[in-house]
Design a protein around this motif. Structure first.
Motif, short mmCIF file in Angstrom:
data_model
loop_
_atom_site.label_atom_id
_atom_site.label_comp_id
_atom_site.label_asym_id
_atom_site.label_seq_id
_atom_site.Cartn_x
_atom_site.Cartn_y
_atom_site.Cartn_z
N CYS A 16 0.81 -1.22 0.00
CA CYS A 16 0.00 0.00 0.00
C CYS A 16 0.84 1.27 0.00
N GLY A 17 2.10 1.20 0.35
CA GLY A 17 2.94 2.39 0.41
C GLY A 17 3.27 2.91 -0.97
N ALA A 18 3.73 4.13 -1.02
CA ALA A 18 4.11 4.74 -2.29
C ALA A 18 5.32 4.00 -2.86
N SER A 19 5.38 3.92 -4.18
CA SER A 19 6.50 3.25 -4.83
C SER A 19 7.77 4.08 -4.64
N LYS A 20 8.89 3.44 -4.88
CA LYS A 20 10.17 4.14 -4.76
C LYS A 20 10.22 5.31 -5.75
N THR A 21 9.65 5.12 -6.93
CA THR A 21 9.64 6.16 -7.94
C THR A 21 8.88 7.38 -7.46
N VAL A 22 7.72 7.16 -6.84
CA VAL A 22 6.92 8.28 -6.33
C VAL A 22 7.62 8.95 -5.16
N ARG A 23 8.23 8.17 -4.28
CA ARG A 23 8.97 8.76 -3.15
C ARG A 23 10.12 9.63 -3.66
N THR A 28 12.29 15.10 -4.93
CA THR A 28 12.79 16.04 -5.94
C THR A 28 11.94 17.30 -6.01
N ILE A 29 10.63 17.14 -5.89
CA ILE A 29 9.72 18.29 -6.03
C ILE A 29 9.76 19.21 -4.82
N LYS A 30 10.23 18.72 -3.71
CA LYS A 30 10.27 19.52 -2.47
C LYS A 30 11.05 20.81 -2.69
N ASP A 63 5.60 31.96 -8.14
CA ASP A 63 6.47 31.09 -7.33
C ASP A 63 5.61 30.03 -6.65
N TRP A 64 6.13 28.80 -6.63
CA TRP A 64 5.42 27.65 -6.09
C TRP A 64 6.27 26.98 -5.03
N GLN A 65 5.68 26.67 -3.91
CA GLN A 65 6.38 25.94 -2.85
C GLN A 65 5.65 24.62 -2.62
N ASN A 70 3.47 16.64 3.88
CA ASN A 70 2.03 16.71 4.15
C ASN A 70 1.23 17.01 2.88
N ASN A 71 1.89 16.87 1.73
CA ASN A 71 1.25 17.04 0.41
C ASN A 71 0.53 18.38 0.27
N THR A 72 1.14 19.45 0.74
CA THR A 72 0.55 20.78 0.60
C THR A 72 1.50 21.69 -0.16
N GLY A 73 0.99 22.83 -0.54
CA GLY A 73 1.81 23.82 -1.21
C GLY A 73 1.12 25.16 -1.30
N ILE A 74 1.89 26.11 -1.76
CA ILE A 74 1.40 27.49 -1.93
C ILE A 74 1.99 28.00 -3.24
N TYR A 75 1.16 28.66 -4.05
CA TYR A 75 1.73 29.40 -5.17
C TYR A 75 1.33 30.86 -5.01
#
Length: 156
Positions: A16-23, A28-30, A63-65, A70-75
């Motif tokens: 059920c956990g996220a795949s290594k690719t998604v992790r 990277t996106i952080k 600008d996007w953070q 916690n799967n959140t962000g701000i633009y």
């Protein structure tokens, strides 16, 4: 019997956990990204409201953070000719094809407390992701045929 239950529980958690690719993609996106430009797959002038929020002109330079833990962000839109300010969202990255490494990026606008007023979101193809650049592609229908919008980001 106890050992069998522990093995089954462990296997279900791993499955059920996220795949290594998604992790890896989340790692990277952080951080902070700049939406440097937006292109279309065909020539012309189009009046498109991106993410049900603003025009291409308003989004370019925003600008996007991304905060993956916690799967959140701000633009933040800062163009003075637009309704500027911070916009909040939640996101997920779903692996579409492990062979090609392509992803779907799901983005849902929220308020500052993480609540969606409409409970609607956007499915965007995360077509390219490196340590320094990212590209999203969204295909919409225009005059009955597919029209692809590419959003190109540079990591700050």
């Amino acid at each position: 019997m106890k050992k069998l239950m522990m093995i089954l529980l462990t296997l279900s958690l791993v499955a059920c956990g996220a795949s290594k690719t998604v992790r890896t993609a989340k790692k990277t996106i952080k951080g902070t990204w700049n939406l440097s430009n937006i292109t279309y797959d065909r020539a012309g002038t189009y009046n498109i409201k991106l993410l049900d929020d603003a025009s291409k002109t308003c989004f370019e330079g925003s600008d996007w953070q991304f905060i993956p833990n916690n799967n959140t962000g701000i633009y933040t839109i800062s163009d003075s000719s637009c309704t500027s300010g911070e916009r909040y969202f939640i996101f997920t990255i779903d692996e579409v094809d492990a062979q090609t490494g392509l992803y779907d990026f799901l983005l849902k606008p929220t308020n500052a407390k993480g609540r969606s007023e409409t409970n609607e979101g956007f499915r965007i193809k995360l077509s390219s992701l490196t340590e320094t650049s990212m590209q999203w592609q969204q295909t919409v229908m225009v005059d009955g045929s597919p029209f692809t919008i590419s959003m190109n980001f540079i990591k700050s």
